[in-house]
Design a protein around this motif. Structure first.
Motif, PDB file in Angstrom:
ATOM      1  N   GLY A  94      15.815  47.968  25.780  1.00  0.00           N
ATOM      2  CA  GLY A  94      15.433  46.549  25.815  1.00  0.00           C
ATOM      3  C   GLY A  94      13.936  46.467  26.055  1.00  0.00           C
ATOM      4  N   PHE A  95      13.479  45.384  26.652  1.00  0.00           N
ATOM      5  CA  PHE A  95      12.037  45.199  26.904  1.00  0.00           C
ATOM      6  C   PHE A  95      11.712  45.480  28.373  1.00  0.00           C
ATOM      7  CE2 PHE A  95      10.943  43.514  22.740  1.00  0.00           C
ATOM      8  CZ  PHE A  95      12.191  43.150  22.249  1.00  0.00           C
ATOM      9  N   TRP A  96      10.493  45.937  28.633  1.00  0.00           N
ATOM     10  CA  TRP A  96      10.092  46.407  29.972  1.00  0.00           C
ATOM     11  C   TRP A  96      10.244  45.314  31.026  1.00  0.00           C
ATOM     12  CZ3 TRP A  96       6.219  44.054  32.748  1.00  0.00           C
ATOM     13  CH2 TRP A  96       5.396  43.185  32.031  1.00  0.00           C
ATOM     14  N   THR A  97      10.277  44.042  30.615  1.00  0.00           N
ATOM     15  CA  THR A  97      10.295  42.939  31.596  1.00  0.00           C
ATOM     16  C   THR A  97      11.585  42.929  32.419  1.00  0.00           C
ATOM     17  OG1 THR A  97      11.036  41.588  29.735  1.00  0.00           O
ATOM     18  CG2 THR A  97       8.719  41.392  30.382  1.00  0.00           C
ATOM     19  N   ILE A  98      12.623  43.618  31.959  1.00  0.00           N
ATOM     20  CA  ILE A  98      13.846  43.698  32.786  1.00  0.00           C
ATOM     21  C   ILE A  98      14.069  45.114  33.347  1.00  0.00           C
ATOM     22  CG2 ILE A  98      15.038  41.710  31.805  1.00  0.00           C
ATOM     23  CD1 ILE A  98      16.655  43.632  30.027  1.00  0.00           C
ATOM     24  N   ASN A  99      13.009  45.937  33.295  1.00  0.00           N
ATOM     25  CA  ASN A  99      13.094  47.254  33.964  1.00  0.00           C
ATOM     26  C   ASN A  99      13.144  46.994  35.464  1.00  0.00           C
ATOM     27  OD1 ASN A  99      11.154  49.468  35.409  1.00  0.00           O
ATOM     28  ND2 ASN A  99      12.564  50.401  33.920  1.00  0.00           N
ATOM     29  N   THR A 100      13.911  47.823  36.220  1.00  0.00           N
ATOM     30  CA  THR A 100      14.129  47.519  37.644  1.00  0.00           C
ATOM     31  C   THR A 100      13.222  48.317  38.580  1.00  0.00           C
ATOM     32  OG1 THR A 100      15.807  49.208  38.099  1.00  0.00           O
ATOM     33  CG2 THR A 100      16.572  47.143  37.074  1.00  0.00           C
ATOM     34  N   ALA A 101      12.293  49.116  38.049  1.00  0.00           N
ATOM     35  CA  ALA A 101      11.452  49.953  38.921  1.00  0.00           C
ATOM     36  C   ALA A 101      10.607  49.086  39.863  1.00  0.00           C
ATOM     37  CB  ALA A 101      10.552  50.841  38.076  1.00  0.00           C
ATOM     38  N   GLU A 102      10.491  49.559  41.096  1.00  0.00           N
ATOM     39  CA  GLU A 102       9.653  48.901  42.114  1.00  0.00           C
ATOM     40  C   GLU A 102       8.696  49.944  42.656  1.00  0.00           C
ATOM     41  OE1 GLU A 102      11.479  44.966  42.434  1.00  0.00           O
ATOM     42  OE2 GLU A 102       9.590  45.847  43.131  1.00  0.00           O
ATOM     43  N   PRO A 103       7.445  49.654  42.998  1.00  0.00           N
ATOM     44  CA  PRO A 103       6.825  48.319  43.056  1.00  0.00           C
ATOM     45  C   PRO A 103       6.300  47.806  41.712  1.00  0.00           C
ATOM     46  CG  PRO A 103       5.277  49.971  43.821  1.00  0.00           C
ATOM     47  CD  PRO A 103       6.562  50.690  43.560  1.00  0.00           C
ATOM     48  N   LYS A 104       6.380  48.608  40.628  1.00  0.00           N
ATOM     49  CA  LYS A 104       5.836  48.165  39.352  1.00  0.00           C
ATOM     50  C   LYS A 104       6.817  48.520  38.240  1.00  0.00           C
ATOM     51  CE  LYS A 104       1.253  48.557  37.133  1.00  0.00           C
ATOM     52  NZ  LYS A 104       1.794  49.153  35.870  1.00  0.00           N
ATOM     53  N   LYS A 105       7.191  47.581  37.360  1.00  0.00           N
ATOM     54  CA  LYS A 105       8.101  47.818  36.246  1.00  0.00           C
ATOM     55  C   LYS A 105       7.519  48.881  35.335  1.00  0.00           C
ATOM     56  CE  LYS A 105       9.893  43.077  36.234  1.00  0.00           C
ATOM     57  NZ  LYS A 105      11.268  43.449  36.627  1.00  0.00           N
TER      58      LYS A 105
END
Ligand SMILES: Cc1ccc(-c2noc([C@H]3C[C@@H](O)CN3)n2)cc1F
Length: 330
Positions: A129-140
């Protein structure tokens, strides 16, 4: 260029498809589920407790000379069926279908839901999908494809899944021998991080015209079935003898001997359409003489889902560069 192609093996009766993926140096091999409905690349790892592992291959970053821990990073995924997984993140070299991305964020699982432990067919997921729904923290983090695209001939990938047979995903090129009709493109709205588009209508069986009703949904290789609005679902099953909504199966079922009609959905202004053969729409036996339909309601999701039952009925182009979704017969 055949090198940018990954064979997709159907698992568990077309419930999901996995592809061979190499991670690390020397390469560690895994079977990962390419999922256009999410955007995290994660893999079973040596961090998991042995109770959560059931034969899956485990990625060990300590055995890879190219692995680099992303200190302070975590990830936490939740899937449509309520399953989940979470852990820490390393960068490492990832190769899928001949395409290699160095320093790809690889999300290593420290925790996985029972559904993943029980699913011995896969070792993790590759979100496309698109990076905007990647769940990585603190930065997608960007997906494998978003990182690979700049070095590919075309900023697109294609899915050619088949009914009870291996299919293929290609990265960066369109195999003109893999589709029969012209490819008709629809606009993609990626604002929610999905491959979201709108079909202008549908037809049941061999009906000539289409019922003009907008079906807004995502094209999701990680969802098995075709989940549609209630009015469309009711119209479809109104043409399936004896079909009923069964509480015990939480869905539409019918006698396994029933002949179920095809279902077609339109693309673009309705000039083109994709026909899902009735055979694919008798999805699974319930064991009591009734069978579970491949079309079910999208109630509660917020949009429809064109899952594998629709995707394996077509040759599908996920064009990230132009935000288009292409459909062709095959
Ligand atoms: C055991 C297991 C559970 C879920 C999934 C799964 N993968 O993709 C998806 C769909 C739904 C949405 O979340 C994004 N795409 N679901 C895979 C599994 F192997």
């Amino acid at each position: 260029p055949d090198e940018d192609s990954a064979d997709a093996e159907p698992q568990l009766g077309d419930e999901e498809w996995t592809v061979p993926v190499s991670i690390g140096t020397p390469p560690q091999g895994f079977k990962l589920d390419l999922d256009t409905g999410s955007s995290d690349l994660w893999v079973f790892s040596t961090l998991l407790s042995k109770e959560e592992v059931n034969g899956q291959s485990l990625y060990d970053p300590n055995k890879s000379t190219t692995a680099a821990k992303m200190t302070g990073y975590t990830w936490d995924c939740h899937y449509g069926d309520g399953s989940f997984s979470s852990g820490y993140i390393y960068q490492d070299t990832v190769t899928i279908g001949g395409v290699t991305v160095a320093k790809q964020p690889v999300e290593v699982a420290k925790t996985v839901a029972p559904q993943f432990t029980q699913d011995t067919a896969l070792d993790g997921l590759v979100g496309l999908g698109f990076w905007t729904i990647n769940t990585a923290e603190p930065k997608k983090q960007k997906t494998f494809f978003e990182n690979a695209a700049p070095n590919l001939e075309k900023g697109l990938f294609t899915a050619d899944l088949k009914h009870e047979a291996p299919g293929s995903y290609n990265f960066g090129w369109i195999d003109e021998n893999a589709h029969a009709s012209n490819i008709t493109y629809a606009d993609v709205d990626s604002s929610d991080g999905y491959w979201m588009w709108t079909s202008p209508g549908y037809a049941v069986g061999d009906a000539k015209g289409i019922n003009k009703t907008a079906i807004r949904g995502i094209t999701d290789t990680g969802t098995t079935l075709l989940l549609l609005p209630d009015d469309v679902v009711d119209t479809y099953y109104g043409q399936v003898d004896g079909a009923t909504w069964a509480e015990e199966w939480s869905g539409y079922v019918f006698d396994c001997n029933t002949t179920v009609p095809d279902f077609s959905f339109a693309v673009d202004n309705g000039t083109a359409k994709v026909t899902v053969p009735g055979e694919y729409l008798n999805y699974a036996e319930n064991g009591d003489g009734t069978c579970y339909g491949g079309i079910q309601s999208d109630y509660g999701v917020g949009f429809s889902i064109f899952g594998d039952i629709a995707i394996k009925s077509a040759f599908v182009v996920f064009d990230q560069q132009n935000l288009k979704l292409g459909w062709a017969s095959k």
